[in-house]
Scaffold this active site. Sequence first.
Site, PDB file in Angstrom:
ATOM      1  N   ASP A 141       0.673  -5.516  17.531  1.00 20.98           N
ATOM      2  CA  ASP A 141       0.480  -4.030  16.787  1.00 20.98           C
ATOM      3  C   ASP A 141      -0.448  -4.220  15.722  1.00 20.98           C
ATOM      4  O   ASP A 141       0.122  -4.965  14.718  1.00 20.98           O
ATOM      5  CB  ASP A 141       1.741  -3.791  16.044  1.00 20.98           C
ATOM      6  N   ASP A 170      -5.251   1.146  16.235  1.00 21.97           N
ATOM      7  CA  ASP A 170      -3.850   0.946  16.253  1.00 21.97           C
ATOM      8  C   ASP A 170      -3.495   0.513  17.808  1.00 21.97           C
ATOM      9  O   ASP A 170      -3.044   1.337  18.219  1.00 21.97           O
ATOM     10  CB  ASP A 170      -3.016   1.881  15.592  1.00 21.97           C
TER      11      ASP A 170
END
Length: 507
Positions: free
Chosen positions: A80, A288
Amino acid sequence: MLSSTTINLLLPLLLASSSLAGVVTIPIWKEPASAGDHTRRDIHSRATVLQQLDNSRQRGSYYANITVGTPPQPISVIIDTGSSDLWILAKTADVCLNPSLIKQLPGDVGCIGGTYDQLKSSTYDKLISGGFQIQYVDQTESSGDYISETVSFNGQNKSNNAIKELQIGLASTSTLPVGVMGIGYNSSVAAATVYPNIIDQMVYQGLINTRAYSLWLDDLSAATGQILFGGIDTAKYDGSLSILPVLGDDKGGRPTSFAVGLYGMSVGHKGSMSSITTSTFAIPVILDSGTTHTLLPAAVVNPIIRGLGAYDFTSQIGAILVDCGLRTANPDFIFGYKFGNSTTAPTIYVNLSELILDFPGLDQAQIKDSFKEWDSVCYLAIADSSTVTDHPIYLLGDTFLRSAYVVYDIDNDEIGIAQSNFNSATNKIVEILAGEKITSIKGQPDNLAKEVATGTREAGFNGLIKSKDADTSAAVSGKLPGGGGATLVVMAVSVCFAGLGGLLVGV
Ligand SMILES: *[C@@H]1O[C@H](CO)[C@@H](O)[C@H](O)[C@H]1NC(C)=O
Ligand SMILES: *[C@@H]1O[C@H](CO)[C@@H](O)[C@H](O)[C@H]1NC(C)=O
Ligand SMILES: *[C@@H]1O[C@H](CO)[C@@H](O)[C@H](O)[C@H]1NC(C)=O
Ligand SMILES: *[C@@H]1O[C@H](CO)[C@@H](O)[C@H](O)[C@H]1NC(C)=O
Ligand SMILES: *[C@@H]1O[C@H](CO)[C@@H](O)[C@H](O)[C@H]1NC(C)=O
């Protein structure tokens, strides 16, 4: 996945986005069968660490296999770039002991990435009891202790690839059945005090020279991608890397997340693209990898819905429905994302087929009557940000990132970006040395740029959809031609969509 800490830090930047224009000029390999792994793993040069990522089609995230503890306990975590803490699930975490606490996706079996037992590790040390608490934008959250542990990358069983005494979260309570490896700026960690996160420790412990890594997700059909810490793999992209500044806040503060300036979007075919944004368009977008989809302003999403003849059922079921047949009928239809406002600003192209996703498990026969002209019903991997969050947050998740090769340079607040070279099976790794910035280093020959425009193509969305209800406002508001079928569609699709975890799994 953006954590609430990140959002708070980001708000000054995001709220100031209208003034952006002045401020900004803006490994994973393809999975070889097990035996092949070793030869490839040895390719990593001294100060880079190469890690294969698994593409979970189900949850739409990318996982890395790591080990935690001594002796090593294998765990898979979501990679992430939108958050900054590494955390794992305790063996006794509520969600693992009692999976019915959260909605199980098809294929999930309790804690899918594995759990960690501190009683079986000699290197476990509790750092901050109850100090770990993280919440992401999609409202999922995890909490427990901060602990200190040895973490290493799976398959690289060499003592010098172990990161010792790393501060990580150990979740005892969680609404996510899998841990997360946040690799963002340490200023966005969820702890009360900033601590050296995994990227910092890799530098401090000499695994890599600089806080930089490259992420290559490969295309939608690929099972694996690659994250390369401390280096750039020039086999994985076309053309040269373009360098973009990461945006700080409007007061000149350092960045806290990987936000860059998006200055325009276009659609069509190579050589005949039409812009769908105005000349003054400029928004900060966060790269992201922990988010599956893409969140953009309504001003961009609505023209796309109309252009694709899609139906916006966001308010009913959180999904925009689109004809699956479009992707096979228009294999060369692309979306262009322009990063910067100069004539040399890079544009990353994303295939339409990367943005139209299947509903596994949807009984298409049940809703066929409402979509007579469609092959079958898919959903669009782009959503209007305002339907998800009150903040003006724009995210480019995996559905964008798959088409790009991205180098994240935390030390220099820069992003290197280029068009991904899909299905590359080789590695050509260049190490980033201490004190060095990323440069416009050349990748593979730019095949895309060489493609000539097919003269017969109409511009923009023209000619994309054949015949359809002419009332385009109905398309945007989710009213179906003939009206009556909408309830059935909503029922049929929402059951299945809930099973998928909704559009926003992982935001
Ligand atoms: C990661 O671990 C899972 C579970 O053990 C395994 O199925 C998968 O193949 C592994 N992936 C890689 C890239 O090693
Ligand atoms: C790592 O290597 C050592 C020594 O070769 C071995 O005993 C150990 O089981 C290995 N660990 C893993 C996780 O493969
Ligand atoms: C956090 O990262 C910055 C670089 O972005 C570095 O200067 C700082 O020392 C790091 N903090 C810690 C606690 O390691
Ligand atoms: C981009 O450049 C054009 C032409 O120079 C200008 O009109 C426009 O305002 C610029 N857009 C932004 C967001 O700065
Ligand atoms: C789009 O898909 C085609 C065919 O699958 C492929 O050759 C091309 O490289 C893709 N283009 C982009 C921009 O992803």
